[in-house]
Design a protein around this motif. Structure first.
Motif, PDB file in Angstrom:
ATOM      1  N   ILE A 196       0.841  -1.201   0.000  1.00  0.00           N
ATOM      2  CA  ILE A 196       0.000   0.000   0.000  1.00  0.00           C
ATOM      3  C   ILE A 196       0.872   1.245   0.000  1.00  0.00           C
ATOM      4  O   ILE A 196       0.626   2.192  -0.759  1.00  0.00           O
ATOM      5  N   ASN A 197       1.907   1.259   0.837  1.00  0.00           N
ATOM      6  CA  ASN A 197       2.817   2.404   0.876  1.00  0.00           C
ATOM      7  C   ASN A 197       3.494   2.619  -0.477  1.00  0.00           C
ATOM      8  O   ASN A 197       3.614   3.757  -0.947  1.00  0.00           O
ATOM      9  N   TRP A 231      -2.041   3.093  14.415  1.00  0.00           N
ATOM     10  CA  TRP A 231      -2.817   2.004  13.849  1.00  0.00           C
ATOM     11  C   TRP A 231      -4.161   1.906  14.549  1.00  0.00           C
ATOM     12  O   TRP A 231      -4.280   2.126  15.743  1.00  0.00           O
ATOM     13  N   SER A 232      -5.177   1.576  13.780  1.00  0.00           N
ATOM     14  CA  SER A 232      -6.489   1.188  14.289  1.00  0.00           C
ATOM     15  C   SER A 232      -7.163   0.431  13.148  1.00  0.00           C
ATOM     16  O   SER A 232      -6.727   0.521  11.997  1.00  0.00           O
ATOM     17  N   PRO A 233      -8.214  -0.325  13.438  1.00  0.00           N
ATOM     18  CA  PRO A 233      -8.878  -1.063  12.356  1.00  0.00           C
ATOM     19  C   PRO A 233      -9.349  -0.153  11.227  1.00  0.00           C
ATOM     20  O   PRO A 233      -9.285  -0.518  10.059  1.00  0.00           O
ATOM     21  N   ALA A 234      -9.799   1.033  11.577  1.00  0.00           N
ATOM     22  CA  ALA A 234     -10.281   1.959  10.545  1.00  0.00           C
ATOM     23  C   ALA A 234      -9.147   2.419   9.629  1.00  0.00           C
ATOM     24  O   ALA A 234      -9.345   2.594   8.422  1.00  0.00           O
ATOM     25  N   VAL A 235      -7.959   2.611  10.170  1.00  0.00           N
ATOM     26  CA  VAL A 235      -6.821   3.043   9.352  1.00  0.00           C
ATOM     27  C   VAL A 235      -6.493   1.988   8.314  1.00  0.00           C
ATOM     28  O   VAL A 235      -6.228   2.295   7.154  1.00  0.00           O
ATOM     29  N   TRP A 236      -6.510   0.740   8.740  1.00  0.00           N
ATOM     30  CA  TRP A 236      -6.229  -0.353   7.808  1.00  0.00           C
ATOM     31  C   TRP A 236      -7.195  -0.295   6.626  1.00  0.00           C
ATOM     32  O   TRP A 236      -6.789  -0.398   5.469  1.00  0.00           O
ATOM     33  N   LEU A 237      -8.472  -0.091   6.906  1.00  0.00           N
ATOM     34  CA  LEU A 237      -9.482  -0.025   5.854  1.00  0.00           C
ATOM     35  C   LEU A 237      -9.304   1.225   4.988  1.00  0.00           C
ATOM     36  O   LEU A 237      -9.395   1.153   3.756  1.00  0.00           O
ATOM     37  N   LEU A 238      -9.029   2.356   5.617  1.00  0.00           N
ATOM     38  CA  LEU A 238      -8.827   3.603   4.868  1.00  0.00           C
ATOM     39  C   LEU A 238      -7.642   3.509   3.918  1.00  0.00           C
ATOM     40  O   LEU A 238      -7.697   4.008   2.794  1.00  0.00           O
ATOM     41  N   ARG A 239      -6.570   2.880   4.369  1.00  0.00           N
ATOM     42  CA  ARG A 239      -5.383   2.737   3.517  1.00  0.00           C
ATOM     43  C   ARG A 239      -5.684   1.858   2.305  1.00  0.00           C
ATOM     44  O   ARG A 239      -5.159   2.090   1.226  1.00  0.00           O
ATOM     45  N   TYR A 244      -8.399   1.878   0.742  1.00  0.00           N
ATOM     46  CA  TYR A 244      -9.143   2.741  -0.176  1.00  0.00           C
ATOM     47  C   TYR A 244      -8.364   4.000  -0.553  1.00  0.00           C
ATOM     48  O   TYR A 244      -8.950   5.009  -0.925  1.00  0.00           O
ATOM     49  N   ASP A 245      -7.051   3.953  -0.449  1.00  0.00           N
ATOM     50  CA  ASP A 245      -6.146   5.015  -0.909  1.00  0.00           C
ATOM     51  C   ASP A 245      -6.229   6.324  -0.146  1.00  0.00           C
ATOM     52  O   ASP A 245      -5.862   7.368  -0.680  1.00  0.00           O
ATOM     53  N   PHE A 246      -6.703   6.322   1.081  1.00  0.00           N
ATOM     54  CA  PHE A 246      -6.618   7.545   1.876  1.00  0.00           C
ATOM     55  C   PHE A 246      -5.169   7.716   2.289  1.00  0.00           C
ATOM     56  O   PHE A 246      -4.495   6.769   2.694  1.00  0.00           O
ATOM     57  N   ARG A 247      -4.688   8.940   2.181  1.00  0.00           N
ATOM     58  CA  ARG A 247      -3.290   9.218   2.474  1.00  0.00           C
ATOM     59  C   ARG A 247      -3.152   9.965   3.797  1.00  0.00           C
ATOM     60  O   ARG A 247      -4.088  10.602   4.261  1.00  0.00           O
TER      61      ARG A 247
END
Length: 196
Positions: free
Chosen positions: A60-61, A142-150, A152-155
């Motif tokens: 992802i990075n 880190w949080s579960p939401a961050v994993w999902l956001l990443r 979907y290409d949220f930076r």
């Protein structure tokens, strides 16, 4: 003007430069005679500039970094669109903003349902979980939401800033920065990453 790829890499280095240590005066601190004791914060917390990237998948990075380089190259060949792209980047929602909104909506939604239905127990668990994940994100990145956001290409704010700095370099906002200077900074950052 440096090559767009070098400008992008240079911007990445500038945006990830962070103070990793804190100087704490000794107990009997006299600025004229006493030395300070240096405590490294690296041991306790990841730096704010890359804490989300540290816990994101390297794939992802890499995808996000490639997207930044692609955008910089695109606008280097079309400098007339840089101003519009910078305005888009100013409005882009980053991971921090989305996490804050998600937490607020979770707490507000639970409070509303608990108030309407009189289920006060319903307010407790989701609110505690939302606050726990918000604190975990603030401290570790880190949080579960961050994993999902990443996914979907949220930076992160730093990744958005990288693209902005690179585009401004291409546009010439920082004056004459020679390609040799940019190459030297990139080379030094590769050889001595602890300094950046």
């Amino acid at each position: 003007m440096p090559h767009p790829c070098l400008a992008s890499e240079f911007a990445t280095i500038l945006c990830h430069t962070n103070m990793h240590s804190l100087t704490i005066p000794s107990k009997n601190h006299n600025p004229m005679t006493s030395s300070s004791q240096k405590i490294s914060l690296k041991k306790f917390l990841p730096p704010s500039t890359n804490r989300v990237e540290k816990f994101s998948r390297s794939k992802i990075n890499s995808h996000i970094q490639a997207r930044i380089q692609k955008n910089v190259q695109l606008y280097a060949s079309n400098p007339g669109g840089i101003e519009k792209r910078l305005a888009q980047l100013d409005r882009e929602w980053d991971t921090e903003r989305v996490i804050e909104l998600q937490t607020a909506l979770t707490v507000f939604g639970c409070a509303t349902v608990a108030w309407i239905l009189g289920w006060h127990w319903m307010l407790q668990l989701p609110t505690m979980l939302a606050m726990f994940f918000l604190a975990q994100h603030a401290i570790v990145g880190w949080s579960p939401a961050v994993w999902l956001l990443r996914l979907y290409d949220f930076r992160t704010p730093t990744e958005i800033l990288e693209e902005k700095v690179a585009l401004k370099m291409v546009r010439g906002d920082f004056g004459e920065i020679s390609e040799a200077t940019v190459r030297d900074v990139v080379r030094v950052s590769d050889l001595h990453p602890e300094k950046f």
